[in-house]
Motif scaffolding. Sequence first.
Motif, mmCIF file in Angstrom:
data_model
loop_
_atom_site.group_PDB
_atom_site.id
_atom_site.type_symbol
_atom_site.label_atom_id
_atom_site.label_comp_id
_atom_site.label_asym_id
_atom_site.label_seq_id
_atom_site.Cartn_x
_atom_site.Cartn_y
_atom_site.Cartn_z
ATOM 1 N N TYR A 175 6.310 5.337 -3.602
ATOM 2 C CA TYR A 175 6.186 5.440 -2.135
ATOM 3 C C TYR A 175 7.540 5.789 -1.498
ATOM 4 O O TYR A 175 7.620 6.563 -0.549
ATOM 5 N N VAL A 176 8.620 5.232 -2.067
ATOM 6 C CA VAL A 176 9.949 5.428 -1.459
ATOM 7 C C VAL A 176 10.598 6.728 -1.934
ATOM 8 O O VAL A 176 11.127 7.498 -1.133
ATOM 9 N N HIS A 177 10.561 6.970 -3.241
ATOM 10 C CA HIS A 177 11.384 8.050 -3.798
ATOM 11 C C HIS A 177 10.626 9.338 -4.146
ATOM 12 O O HIS A 177 11.256 10.368 -4.355
ATOM 13 N N ALA A 178 9.295 9.261 -4.268
ATOM 14 C CA ALA A 178 8.570 10.479 -4.655
ATOM 15 C C ALA A 178 7.563 10.845 -3.581
ATOM 16 O O ALA A 178 6.439 11.239 -3.865
ATOM 17 N N ASN A 179 7.980 10.680 -2.323
ATOM 18 C CA ASN A 179 7.051 10.837 -1.207
ATOM 19 C C ASN A 179 7.736 11.658 -0.124
ATOM 20 O O ASN A 179 8.513 11.120 0.665
ATOM 21 N N PRO A 180 7.458 12.978 -0.082
ATOM 22 C CA PRO A 180 8.183 13.845 0.863
ATOM 23 C C PRO A 180 8.007 13.413 2.316
ATOM 24 O O PRO A 180 8.865 13.691 3.157
ATOM 25 N N ALA A 181 6.891 12.685 2.613
ATOM 26 C CA ALA A 181 6.661 12.272 4.004
ATOM 27 C C ALA A 181 7.576 11.100 4.385
ATOM 28 O O ALA A 181 7.777 10.824 5.565
ATOM 29 N N ASN A 182 8.156 10.417 3.408
ATOM 30 C CA ASN A 182 8.994 9.240 3.684
ATOM 31 C C ASN A 182 10.454 9.691 3.795
ATOM 32 O O ASN A 182 11.253 9.541 2.886
ATOM 33 N N LEU A 183 10.783 10.259 4.968
ATOM 34 C CA LEU A 183 12.093 10.896 5.144
ATOM 35 C C LEU A 183 13.256 9.917 5.043
ATOM 36 O O LEU A 183 14.347 10.275 4.635
ATOM 37 N N ARG A 184 13.028 8.671 5.411
ATOM 38 C CA ARG A 184 14.117 7.684 5.372
ATOM 39 C C ARG A 184 14.228 7.064 3.989
ATOM 40 O O ARG A 184 15.098 6.236 3.762
ATOM 41 N N ARG A 185 13.339 7.435 3.093
ATOM 42 C CA ARG A 185 13.268 6.855 1.745
ATOM 43 C C ARG A 185 13.334 5.319 1.850
ATOM 44 O O ARG A 185 14.158 4.655 1.230
ATOM 45 N N SER A 186 12.403 4.824 2.674
ATOM 46 C CA SER A 186 12.420 3.398 3.014
ATOM 47 C C SER A 186 11.148 2.697 2.560
ATOM 48 O O SER A 186 10.084 3.312 2.432
ATOM 49 N N VAL A 187 11.257 1.376 2.359
ATOM 50 C CA VAL A 187 10.097 0.560 1.995
ATOM 51 C C VAL A 187 9.220 0.289 3.228
ATOM 52 O O VAL A 187 8.088 -0.178 3.095
ATOM 53 N N LEU A 188 9.769 0.594 4.394
ATOM 54 C CA LEU A 188 9.062 0.347 5.645
ATOM 55 C C LEU A 188 7.728 1.102 5.641
ATOM 56 O O LEU A 188 7.687 2.271 5.276
ATOM 57 N N GLY A 189 6.656 0.430 6.062
ATOM 58 C CA GLY A 189 5.363 1.096 6.147
ATOM 59 C C GLY A 189 4.573 1.036 4.848
ATOM 60 O O GLY A 189 3.452 1.552 4.783
ATOM 61 N N TYR A 190 5.108 0.398 3.804
ATOM 62 C CA TYR A 190 4.370 0.275 2.541
ATOM 63 C C TYR A 190 3.161 -0.622 2.798
ATOM 64 O O TYR A 190 3.317 -1.788 3.203
ATOM 65 N N ALA A 191 1.968 -0.071 2.565
ATOM 66 C CA ALA A 191 0.762 -0.761 3.023
ATOM 67 C C ALA A 191 0.386 -1.965 2.156
ATOM 68 O O ALA A 191 -0.334 -2.853 2.616
ATOM 69 N N GLU A 192 0.851 -2.016 0.900
ATOM 70 C CA GLU A 192 0.368 -3.074 0.014
ATOM 71 C C GLU A 192 1.258 -4.320 -0.001
ATOM 72 O O GLU A 192 1.299 -5.046 -0.991
ATOM 73 N N ALA A 193 2.053 -4.502 1.058
ATOM 74 C CA ALA A 193 2.837 -5.745 1.211
ATOM 75 C C ALA A 193 2.968 -6.002 2.712
ATOM 76 O O ALA A 193 2.704 -5.112 3.524
ATOM 77 N N GLN A 194 3.383 -7.221 3.066
ATOM 78 C CA GLN A 194 3.507 -7.545 4.488
ATOM 79 C C GLN A 194 4.937 -7.271 4.956
ATOM 80 O O GLN A 194 5.888 -7.611 4.244
ATOM 81 N N ALA A 195 5.043 -6.690 6.156
ATOM 82 C CA ALA A 195 6.376 -6.505 6.756
ATOM 83 C C ALA A 195 6.862 -7.877 7.225
ATOM 84 O O ALA A 195 6.091 -8.643 7.806
ATOM 85 N N ILE A 196 8.123 -8.189 6.925
ATOM 86 C CA ILE A 196 8.694 -9.470 7.386
ATOM 87 C C ILE A 196 10.035 -9.182 8.065
ATOM 88 O O ILE A 196 10.556 -8.067 7.968
#
Length: 511
Positions: free
Chosen positions: A335-356
Amino acid sequence: MTAQTASDREPEHTLFGEALQVFHRAADLIGLHPRIRLELEQPDYEHIFYVTTRVGDRLVPLAGAEAAPYADLAPTNLDMTALAPLFDGKLGIGETALRGATVSARDGVMRLSGSVYRVVPGGDVRLKAYRVQHNQARGPYKGGLRFHQDVSLDLFNVLASDMTWKTAIADVPFGGAKGGIRMDPRAYTKAELENISLRYMYKLKQLVGPNLDIPAPDVGTNAEVMAWLLRQYSDGERERHAMRGVVTGKDVRIGGSRGRVRATGQGVAYCIEEWYARRDKPLKGARFIVQGFGNVGSCAAEILCEMGAVCVGVQDADGSIADPKGIDAAKLAAYVHANPANLRRSVLGYAEAQAISHRDFWELDCDVCIPAALGGSITGEVAEKIKAKLVAEGANGPTTVEADGVLEKRGIEVIPDIIANAGGVTVSYYEWVQNKRMEQWTEAEVNGRLERAIKNNYRLILDIAEDTPRKGPEHDSRGFTVGKKLHTRASAMVLALKRIEAHYLLEGFST
Ligand code: NAD
């Protein structure tokens, strides 16, 4: 009132001065020769220079009142593949963008795919660049290149000296160096980054070389940057193939070592595995949190998950996520490193965990905490909150002096950075050897050597810390212990200094 003289003044507080406290403590413990102390408490060379480059035009997004007057603008059609999306929402305009375009602009503003942008002209910029060469008693200078907005000479002095200790602990025949450029690489297009990297090596060429100083990737640089540096260093040289070892961390297809990309994270995982083995406890099922999900953090997390540990929280520069049932680190890495849509290369927005929240991250219930972002992230306040029994330092210098005291008081153990993240430089050495021999080893061979090396060196550090001199099948700590128990950070430094000291004592000084 009398005038203050230079000697009355408090010495200026520097990161380097603070970092050297452990060095001085260990030097006192082993009675380090005063002249060796003088050699090591300042770097051999501090190079500061400037890199100039041309930055292209940008499309800068407009919103709200700024965009409103352009609501009636007809859409512009450009070759969208020639636009480079940057982390801050701007678009770099590639050379071919206007070919065959239908442009509708007013006041330099245009509408593209539903959004309104202003064209802001590029121009020439000057960036501050560094290379600190700390010490070469044990071999050529060695250390990473950092492209980051917060670097300074003071910081590079710390990081370069860390490399001197680390290469000694890893027992590879290198000294210590570090360098980079003060810039945010995410604000530049790939073509601009290439030009900046080429110019950096153009200026540095006389000062580095496969037997002189060997850069590698660090924060904000990667195998692609290493390839550009290699080309700039060797292009047009008669013996250019003998020069591949001028940088390590290269792509495997151009002389990189198998296993190098994961090596630092792999080393972190081997150290944690050894820590558990020494206590006869299973690593399987151990819960860990990781700060930083770049090269080191994501690889360490993936490997620890493969070993059966459970990742319960991740934090990066943009946010924190958690899941007490476990985060699949491989899936998160994709999701972070092989995802061209994730421009910030961030864990933010990862759907399978809760944002804290940032604060809650440090308070997560876990067994191991792995700081793998930047220096200074575990402050005294953070150290009071950490629930883990072990802090394994993937990053360089993540724990402040104050935090070290808090962790010790709370009985939380530390695997210090100069052993925990030494896997990177160990495999960099394997890459350098392979380059010299024009060989390529298998990943199993690389990892086998790395595991033996890092676990043996970590065992030496633990023996020094516990004051248990002994000879094992593959390690012999009898020449390193100091007759009393030490904190692991001091014991790691004792190992480094004893190995460095041998060179000065046996070879002597040229006058
Ligand atoms: P990287 O650029 O690949 O990743 C850095 C990560 O840290 C990113 O996930 C970023 O979002 C995160 N980060 C940055 N600022 C943060 C903040 N304020 N809060 C939380 N997270 C933040 O870098 P890397 O190569 O993985 O290096 C990470 C650390 O490991 C650095 O301290 C580096 O010096 C050290 N290190 C790296 C290597 C290596 O081989 N890459 C070797 C030894 C040590």
